[in-house]
Each structure stands twice: as structure tokens, then as C-alpha cells.
Design an enzyme around this catalytic site. Sequence first.
Site, short mmCIF file in Angstrom:
data_model
loop_
_atom_site.label_atom_id
_atom_site.label_comp_id
_atom_site.label_asym_id
_atom_site.label_seq_id
_atom_site.Cartn_x
_atom_site.Cartn_y
_atom_site.Cartn_z
N ASP A 143 0.86 -1.18 0.00
CA ASP A 143 0.00 0.00 0.00
C ASP A 143 0.90 1.23 0.00
O ASP A 143 1.82 1.34 0.82
CB ASP A 143 -0.89 0.03 1.24
CG ASP A 143 -1.93 -1.09 1.23
OD1 ASP A 143 -2.22 -1.62 0.14
OD2 ASP A 143 -2.45 -1.43 2.32
N GLU A 150 -9.24 0.71 -4.66
CA GLU A 150 -8.10 1.00 -3.79
C GLU A 150 -6.92 1.46 -4.66
O GLU A 150 -6.08 0.65 -5.06
CB GLU A 150 -7.70 -0.23 -2.96
CG GLU A 150 -8.74 -0.62 -1.93
CD GLU A 150 -8.22 -1.67 -0.96
OE1 GLU A 150 -7.05 -2.10 -1.10
OE2 GLU A 150 -8.98 -2.05 -0.04
N HIS A 165 -3.27 0.28 -3.54
CA HIS A 165 -2.88 -1.12 -3.34
C HIS A 165 -2.33 -1.70 -4.66
O HIS A 165 -3.06 -1.84 -5.65
CB HIS A 165 -4.10 -1.94 -2.88
CG HIS A 165 -3.80 -3.38 -2.61
ND1 HIS A 165 -3.90 -3.94 -1.36
CD2 HIS A 165 -3.42 -4.40 -3.44
CE1 HIS A 165 -3.59 -5.23 -1.42
NE2 HIS A 165 -3.29 -5.53 -2.69
#
Length: 415
Positions: free
Chosen positions: A335, A384, A387
Site C-alpha cells: 500500500d 483502492e 494497493h
Amino acid sequence: MKKRKFFKKIGLSVAAAVLLSPFMPTLDKSGFTAEKAEAAVTFPDLKDYKAEIEYLTGLEIIRGYPDGTFRPAASITRLDAVRMILREMKIEDPAASDPGFSDMDSSTEGYAEVAKAVEIGFINGKTTKDGERIFDPKGKLTRAEMAKILTEAYALDANNNVKFVDVSTGHWANAYISRLATAKVTDGFPGGYFKPESSLERQHFAVFMARLLNPEKFQAGPVVIPPPPEPPKYPAPSTNTPGKYAGGLLVVNKVYALPSTYNPGIIPVAQKGVDAMVSAAKANGVYLSVISSYRSYSYQKTLYENYVKRDGQAAADRYSARPGHSEHQSGLAFDFGGTNQNHWLESSFADTAEGRWLAANAHKYGFILRYPKGKESITGYMFEPWHFRYVGSGEAPKIKASGKTLEEYLNVRGN
């Protein structure tokens, strides 16, 4: 003016021979022939281009300093260039009409020479941001400006579209630089560079002029641009680990899990990809931070249970993996965040400089955006943009180009 037209009619090679005729075995006032003058000139500070420099100084087109040095790396000003070209053209009375530069008048040093150069047509000055037309006589002449002046002064019209690494087709001097190379006056620097914005050195001006005046004796070689280096390769992770594999890639999602006993830490090849990516981003003024990487089964269990307590299971399942189902446990997921922590782990990260850079470049280092926007029904996770999953540089560009999620690309279930 006549000389410039003459060049256009008969071409450089013939014109160069005519240009040299005033310097052939006719005695000058000092009793030297041009050939003797060449041999008589020497400078203690020369290392490169000695023959060309001595040739030009022998013809008194370019001169040394009172201390006997030549100072080859010293820059040439715009006025210097004008004077040396006029000197070569044997223009001793440079009277001409006012060129109309706001930074020069009849009392300015070099005014007459600049006016004559404008009349001949090989300079036209600059325009300031305020719209003023200036000449900037004491400004350092750049190599790009030099290319324009010489091609205009000597009517170098042939153009083979010679390319240099650092001169784009849209560069204002591209055609001038190409013509100079076509005439074999320049071959640039090693690696196929021309350095258009660098100031012109005295030694290089002498070389260019020598090649113009005597192409049989002095001639540049071809411009050599080496092939681009092979892009770095980031190998795919090992398949000698537990879990579901498809197309040689490990699949960890809501359907396929890792054993609770599998705790590899960060996979080294993935870490190398991250290091290279962070370094490349920094070189582009983008500063990436790794917020989260490897997570053990037990740590993921704690995280997931806390999210369920806080937001409820349905909500937690949209953004957090159940233990065993987290890509972070594989040691291949990372991340990322940027300089503004307000965007960490938020969809707004996609619109930051860091998020945009990752989206455009991560595949070059073996990474894919794992949970794209609008794909929650396939991956089971909300968008996301922070990610990224390491798959190696063999597959990452293909997956990115496909526009598919990993599940779609490998044709496996994800939700």
C-alpha cells in the site's frame, strides 16, 4: 549578402574552395602565407581539436589571448560569433542601417557589426517577454543559436533529418541542427547528444568553422545514437509456495486463501521492484511512501476483527480481507501513500501526483493496480488506488494493457 546568395547557388563544397582562395599562397602584409600562418600558431593549453583551432587562428578568424593561451572551453558571446563570421567574410566596413534592437544604438560596442549581420541575414535577434526586440550582444551563444547562425550565414539548405537524442522534432532549432549535421559540420557528443542549450565553447566554434571552410581536411563523422538500453527486468515471483496458481501467478482473493502457517515476509524480488519504483518516482519529483506491506496471518486476523467490530462485517468485507485471504500475507502486496497523509488509504489518492504516477508507471516495475475502480463485483473490494501487487515485469504490462483485473486476466473466480 552576395556571398550568402553565392553559397545557395553552388553548394557548400565548391563554395568552401572559393572561400579559401583569398588565403592561398598569396602573401599577406606580414609576409606569411595562410599555410605558414597555420604552422606558426600554437597554444600551450590545447588538448583537443588542435589542427582545427590552429587552422582558424592562422586565418585570423579566431584569435588567442594576450597571455598566449587559447582558452578552448571559454564561452563565445553572441557578438563574438558575429565578429568572427564577418572577419571570415572579409567584411572590413560593416556599415549598415539601424537593425532596430532596443538594447543597442550607434554608441554600443559592436553595433556596426551586428547591423551588418542583420543586413546579410544570418541573425535577427531575440524578442523579450515584453515584446521588445533585442540582440543581447554579451549573452553567451548557445549551440542551438550557433546552428541557426551558421546555417543562415552559409546557406546550408540540405537536410537529411539527422536526429539527436536531446533535440526533439518540435525544438525550434531542430532543422538548423540537422542541416549542420547533414553538412558534416557537427556530429554532436558521445551517445548522440547535441546539447542545444549549452553555451558554445571557443574550441567548438573553431571546429565548426574549419569544417565549413575546408571540408576535405576537416569533416565530422556520422551522428551515432546508440540503441536504447534494455528496460530492467523484474522477474515473476517463485511458484514454489503454497496457494492457488493460474498462469504461473499466485492468486489470493476472497475465494482462494493462503495457509495460516505461511509467513514469508516481504518477497525479495518484490522489494527490489518497490525500491526501483520509489527511486524512479523521486527522480521525477514524486515521493512515495510504503504504508503497508507484508502482514502475517495473525496480524490480518486482528485487523479484520477490529474492522468488523467498528463497521460491521458487510462494510469490513468491502475493504479488508479475512485472515488467509489477504494479498499482504503473500509478501507481494504494498500500500502506497504520498506526501499528504490526508489521502492515505482514501480514493482521493488516485488524484494526487503520487497516485497518478503509480497508475501510469507501476507496471514498468512489475506491479499492477489490484483493485481498480468499477470492478468491485469481480474482486469483491472497493476501489483502492493505493494497493499494488507485484507480478513481475513480464505480466504487469500485459495486465495493464488488457484493462482487466487479475481475476479476469487469469479467468479465475474472485468473489
